[in-house]
Design a protein around this motif. Structure first.
Motif, PDB file in Angstrom:
ATOM      1  N   ARG A  25       0.869  -1.067   0.037  1.00 32.78           N
ATOM      2  CA  ARG A  25       0.078   0.006  -0.103  1.00 32.78           C
ATOM      3  C   ARG A  25       0.784   1.322  -0.139  1.00 32.78           C
ATOM      4  O   ARG A  25       1.895   1.363   0.814  1.00 32.78           O
ATOM      5  N   GLY A  26       0.687   2.098  -1.037  1.00 29.57           N
ATOM      6  CA  GLY A  26       1.449   3.382  -1.218  1.00 29.57           C
ATOM      7  C   GLY A  26       2.887   3.258  -1.564  1.00 29.57           C
ATOM      8  O   GLY A  26       3.707   4.137  -1.712  1.00 29.57           O
ATOM      9  N   MET A  27       3.282   2.186  -2.198  1.00 29.69           N
ATOM     10  CA  MET A  27       4.416   1.714  -2.601  1.00 29.69           C
ATOM     11  C   MET A  27       4.725   2.800  -3.992  1.00 29.69           C
ATOM     12  O   MET A  27       5.938   3.134  -3.993  1.00 29.69           O
TER      13      MET A  27
ATOM     14  N   ALA B 241       3.498   5.482  -4.766  1.00 35.84           N
ATOM     15  CA  ALA B 241       3.758   7.164  -4.475  1.00 35.84           C
ATOM     16  C   ALA B 241       4.975   7.170  -3.914  1.00 35.84           C
ATOM     17  O   ALA B 241       5.771   8.234  -3.839  1.00 35.84           O
ATOM     18  N   LYS B 242       5.447   6.332  -2.887  1.00 40.17           N
ATOM     19  CA  LYS B 242       6.656   6.365  -2.297  1.00 40.17           C
ATOM     20  C   LYS B 242       7.951   6.426  -3.221  1.00 40.17           C
ATOM     21  O   LYS B 242       8.811   7.124  -2.991  1.00 40.17           O
ATOM     22  N   ARG B 243       7.804   5.393  -4.243  1.00 42.84           N
ATOM     23  CA  ARG B 243       8.821   5.359  -5.214  1.00 42.84           C
ATOM     24  C   ARG B 243       8.902   6.435  -5.916  1.00 42.84           C
ATOM     25  O   ARG B 243       9.953   7.089  -6.537  1.00 42.84           O
TER      26      ARG B 243
ATOM     27  N   ARG C  50       8.231   9.655  -5.271  1.00 43.42           N
ATOM     28  CA  ARG C  50       8.404  10.905  -4.696  1.00 43.42           C
ATOM     29  C   ARG C  50       9.893  10.962  -4.885  1.00 43.42           C
ATOM     30  O   ARG C  50      10.778  12.072  -4.824  1.00 43.42           O
ATOM     31  N   ILE C  51      10.711   9.567  -4.979  1.00 48.58           N
ATOM     32  CA  ILE C  51      12.396   9.689  -5.193  1.00 48.58           C
ATOM     33  C   ILE C  51      12.642   9.633  -6.828  1.00 48.58           C
ATOM     34  O   ILE C  51      13.349  10.434  -7.224  1.00 48.58           O
ATOM     35  N   HIS C  52      11.939   8.786  -7.481  1.00 46.21           N
ATOM     36  CA  HIS C  52      12.207   8.778  -8.860  1.00 46.21           C
ATOM     37  C   HIS C  52      11.926   9.751  -9.903  1.00 46.21           C
ATOM     38  O   HIS C  52      12.608  10.272 -10.766  1.00 46.21           O
TER      39      HIS C  52
END
Length: 76
Positions: free
Chosen positions: A9-11, A13-15, A17-19
């Motif tokens: 869940r939210g993976m 969006a988390k990726r 934000r960085i990439h």
């Protein structure tokens, strides 16, 4: 002993934000590198070539060499 469950869940969006910002920075850097390493020297080379280029002289040289089929060489 069992393995921990993967966090799904939210993976994305988390990726992202960085990439995503990293992709923009890398592409902008490559665009600037291309502009100053390839495009600008090419523009300068063309400008330098056309400063001294004489198209009439070039045409006459090609006409004398027989490059054109529709133009006869002048008999000098």
């Amino acid at each position: 002993m069992s393995l921990p469950k993967p966090v799904m869940r939210g993976m994305l969006a988390k990726r992202l934000r960085i990439h995503l910002p990293l992709a923009f920075v890398v592409s902008f850097g490559l665009a600037l590198t291309y502009k100053f390493a390839v495009a600008e020297p090419r523009k300068r080379a063309y400008a330098e070539f056309y400063k001294t280029y004489d198209s009439i002289k070039d045409f006459n040289a090609m006409r004398e060499a027989g490059v054109f089929e529709s133009v006869r060489p002048t008999g000098k």
